[in-house]
Design a protein around this motif. Structure first.
Motif, short mmCIF file in Angstrom:
data_model
loop_
_atom_site.label_atom_id
_atom_site.label_comp_id
_atom_site.label_asym_id
_atom_site.label_seq_id
_atom_site.Cartn_x
_atom_site.Cartn_y
_atom_site.Cartn_z
N ALA A 118 0.83 -1.21 0.00
CA ALA A 118 0.00 0.00 0.00
C ALA A 118 0.87 1.26 0.00
O ALA A 118 0.56 2.24 -0.70
CB ALA A 118 -0.92 -0.01 1.22
N TYR A 119 1.94 1.26 0.77
CA TYR A 119 2.82 2.43 0.84
C TYR A 119 3.39 2.76 -0.54
O TYR A 119 3.34 3.92 -0.98
CB TYR A 119 3.96 2.16 1.82
CG TYR A 119 4.92 3.32 1.99
CD1 TYR A 119 4.70 4.28 2.97
CD2 TYR A 119 6.05 3.45 1.18
CE1 TYR A 119 5.59 5.35 3.14
CE2 TYR A 119 6.93 4.51 1.33
CZ TYR A 119 6.70 5.45 2.31
OH TYR A 119 7.57 6.52 2.46
N GLU A 120 3.92 1.77 -1.20
CA GLU A 120 4.50 2.00 -2.53
C GLU A 120 3.44 2.49 -3.52
O GLU A 120 3.69 3.42 -4.31
CB GLU A 120 5.15 0.72 -3.06
CG GLU A 120 5.84 0.92 -4.40
CD GLU A 120 6.57 -0.32 -4.88
OE1 GLU A 120 7.08 -0.29 -6.03
OE2 GLU A 120 6.64 -1.31 -4.12
N MET A 121 2.25 1.89 -3.47
CA MET A 121 1.17 2.30 -4.38
C MET A 121 0.76 3.75 -4.12
O MET A 121 0.55 4.53 -5.05
CB MET A 121 -0.03 1.38 -4.22
CG MET A 121 0.16 -0.03 -4.75
SD MET A 121 -1.28 -1.07 -4.42
CE MET A 121 -2.55 -0.19 -5.35
N ILE A 122 0.65 4.11 -2.83
CA ILE A 122 0.17 5.44 -2.49
C ILE A 122 1.18 6.53 -2.86
O ILE A 122 0.80 7.55 -3.48
CB ILE A 122 -0.18 5.50 -0.99
CG1 ILE A 122 -1.43 4.65 -0.71
CG2 ILE A 122 -0.42 6.95 -0.55
CD1 ILE A 122 -1.73 4.45 0.77
N VAL A 123 2.45 6.34 -2.50
CA VAL A 123 3.43 7.39 -2.81
C VAL A 123 3.63 7.52 -4.32
O VAL A 123 3.84 8.63 -4.84
CB VAL A 123 4.78 7.13 -2.11
CG1 VAL A 123 4.63 7.24 -0.59
CG2 VAL A 123 5.39 5.78 -2.50
N THR A 124 3.54 6.39 -5.03
CA THR A 124 3.69 6.44 -6.50
C THR A 124 2.49 7.13 -7.14
O THR A 124 2.65 7.97 -8.05
CB THR A 124 3.85 5.02 -7.07
OG1 THR A 124 5.01 4.40 -6.48
CG2 THR A 124 4.03 5.06 -8.58
N SER A 125 1.28 6.80 -6.67
CA SER A 125 0.07 7.42 -7.23
C SER A 125 0.02 8.91 -6.91
O SER A 125 -0.43 9.72 -7.74
CB SER A 125 -1.18 6.72 -6.67
OG SER A 125 -1.21 5.36 -7.07
N PHE A 126 0.48 9.28 -5.71
CA PHE A 126 0.50 10.70 -5.36
C PHE A 126 1.45 11.47 -6.27
O PHE A 126 1.14 12.58 -6.74
CB PHE A 126 0.92 10.87 -3.91
CG PHE A 126 1.04 12.30 -3.48
CD1 PHE A 126 -0.08 13.09 -3.30
CD2 PHE A 126 2.29 12.89 -3.27
CE1 PHE A 126 0.01 14.43 -2.92
CE2 PHE A 126 2.41 14.22 -2.89
CZ PHE A 126 1.27 14.99 -2.71
N ALA A 127 2.61 10.90 -6.54
CA ALA A 127 3.58 11.57 -7.43
C ALA A 127 3.01 11.73 -8.83
O ALA A 127 3.24 12.75 -9.49
CB ALA A 127 4.88 10.77 -7.47
N LYS A 128 2.23 10.76 -9.28
CA LYS A 128 1.64 10.82 -10.61
C LYS A 128 0.41 11.71 -10.65
O LYS A 128 -0.09 12.08 -11.72
CB LYS A 128 1.25 9.42 -11.09
CG LYS A 128 2.44 8.50 -11.36
CD LYS A 128 1.93 7.13 -11.81
CE LYS A 128 3.08 6.20 -12.13
NZ LYS A 128 2.59 4.84 -12.53
N GLY A 129 -0.14 12.03 -9.47
CA GLY A 129 -1.38 12.81 -9.42
C GLY A 129 -2.60 11.96 -9.74
O GLY A 129 -3.64 12.48 -10.18
N ASP A 130 -2.53 10.65 -9.48
CA ASP A 130 -3.61 9.72 -9.81
C ASP A 130 -4.59 9.62 -8.63
O ASP A 130 -4.49 8.74 -7.77
CB ASP A 130 -3.03 8.35 -10.14
CG ASP A 130 -4.08 7.40 -10.72
OD1 ASP A 130 -5.28 7.71 -10.64
OD2 ASP A 130 -3.68 6.33 -11.23
N GLN A 131 -5.55 10.54 -8.60
CA GLN A 131 -6.50 10.56 -7.50
C GLN A 131 -7.46 9.36 -7.52
O GLN A 131 -7.91 8.90 -6.48
CB GLN A 131 -7.30 11.87 -7.54
CG GLN A 131 -6.44 13.11 -7.37
CD GLN A 131 -7.27 14.36 -7.14
OE1 GLN A 131 -8.21 14.37 -6.35
NE2 GLN A 131 -6.92 15.44 -7.85
#
Length: 240
Positions: A118-131
Motif C-alpha cells: 500500500a505504501y509504494e502504491m500510495i506514494v507512487t500514485s501521489f507523485a503521478k497525481g492519480d486521485q
C-alpha cells in the motif's frame, strides 16, 4: 455283489476315521479362547487390557484429547504470529492480540506485507497525481489532503519525477482496538528519488538522481465488524 460293495464301503469308512484322528492330533482342538486374526489397521480400543509384558514393555501415557491439543496448538500459533511483529509482554503485543481476537482474519505479518504494498502504491500514485487510484486506499481526511496537494501542484504547472527504490525497514509500532475500530501504525523507512519541476522544467524541489532516506509513520484503520476486508490510511506523519 452286495457283500462286495459292503466290504469296500467298510474299508473307506475305516480309512476316513483314521485320517480324521491323525489331523485332529496335528492341528489340535478349538477351545473357544482363540485370538481373532490380527488386523494391522485396527487400533486397540481404549478399554482393552494390554497383554502381559513380563515387565519388558513400558506402557506409554495416553495422548491428550484432540480438543485440548487443538486448543493448545491454536494458542501457540497466535503467540507465534504476534511475536513476529511485537515483543511478547509489551502493550503492542497485547493490542495485536485484541485485534486478532476481534477479527479472526487478521494476520499481523500479512498485514505488514500488505502495508508495504500500500505504501509504494500510495506514494507512487501521489507523485503521478492519480486521485482515482488513491481514493480506495485512503480515509476521507487523508484523501482530501492528498487531493488538495495534487490540485494545487497541477495549478502551478508542476510535475514530479519519482522512483521508489525500496525499503530499509518496515515495522509495526502501535496498535489499538477502540470499539469495533482497529488501528495499526506502521513505521516505513524507505529510499526514494523525487524531483519536482516547474512549467519551464526547472527543478524546484528534490533531486532527480539523489536517493533520499524517508521515514514515515502511517496509521491504517478498519471496522472489524465490516465485511470489507480493506484497511484505509487514516493518518500520516513524516519523521525528520
Amino acid at each position: 455283489m452286495n457283500g462286495f460293495v459292503d466290504i469296500y464301503t467298510l474299508i473307506f469308512l475305516v480309512l476316513a476315521v483314521v485320517i480324521f484322528f491323525k489331523l485332529r492330533g496335528v492341528l489340535g482342538q478349538r477351545t473357544g479362547n482363540e485370538r481373532p486374526p490380527f488386523d494391522p489397521f485396527t487400533r486397540r480400543k481404549a478399554d482393552e487390557p494390554e497383554a502381559a509384558n513380563d515387565g519388558k514393555v513400558v506402557t506409554l501415557p495416553r495422548r491428550p484429547s484432540e480438543d485440548v491439543s487443538a486448543a493448545t496448538i491454536a494458542a501457540q500459533d497466535v503467540d507465534h504470529r504476534i511475536s513476529a511483529v511485537a515483543t511478547p509482554g509489551t502493550p503492542l503485543a497485547a493490542a495485536v492480540g485484541e485485534i486478532m481476537a476481534a477479527d479472526r482474519s487478521f494476520d499481523p505479518q500479512q498485514f505488514i506485507d500488505g502495508a508495504r504494498t500500500a505504501y509504494e502504491m500510495i506514494v507512487t500514485s501521489f507523485a503521478k497525481g492519480d486521485q482515482k487510484a488513491l481514493k480506495p486506499l485512503l480515509g476521507r481526511e487523508v484523501f482530501d489532503g492528498f487531493s488538495s496537494a495534487i490540485t494545487e501542484r497541477e495549478a502551478r504547472g508542476e510535475t514530479v519525477e519519482f522512483n521508489f527504490v525500496g525499503f530499509e525497514k518496515v515495522e509495526m509500532v502501535d496498535a489499538a482496538l477502540k470499539g469495533g475500530n482497529a488501528q495499526v501504525s506502521v513505521k516505513f523507512v524507505s529510499k526514494l528519488i523525487s524531483a519536482t519541476r516547474d512549467k519551464a522544467g526547472e527543478i524546484v524541489d528534490g533531486d532527480p538522481v539523489h536517493i533520499a532516506d524517508v521515514t514515515d509513520i502511517w496509521t491504517f484503520a478498519r471496522d472489524v465488524s465490516s465485511r470489507d476486508p480493506n484497511w484505509l490510511l487514516v493518518a500520516t506523519e513524516t519523521v525528520e
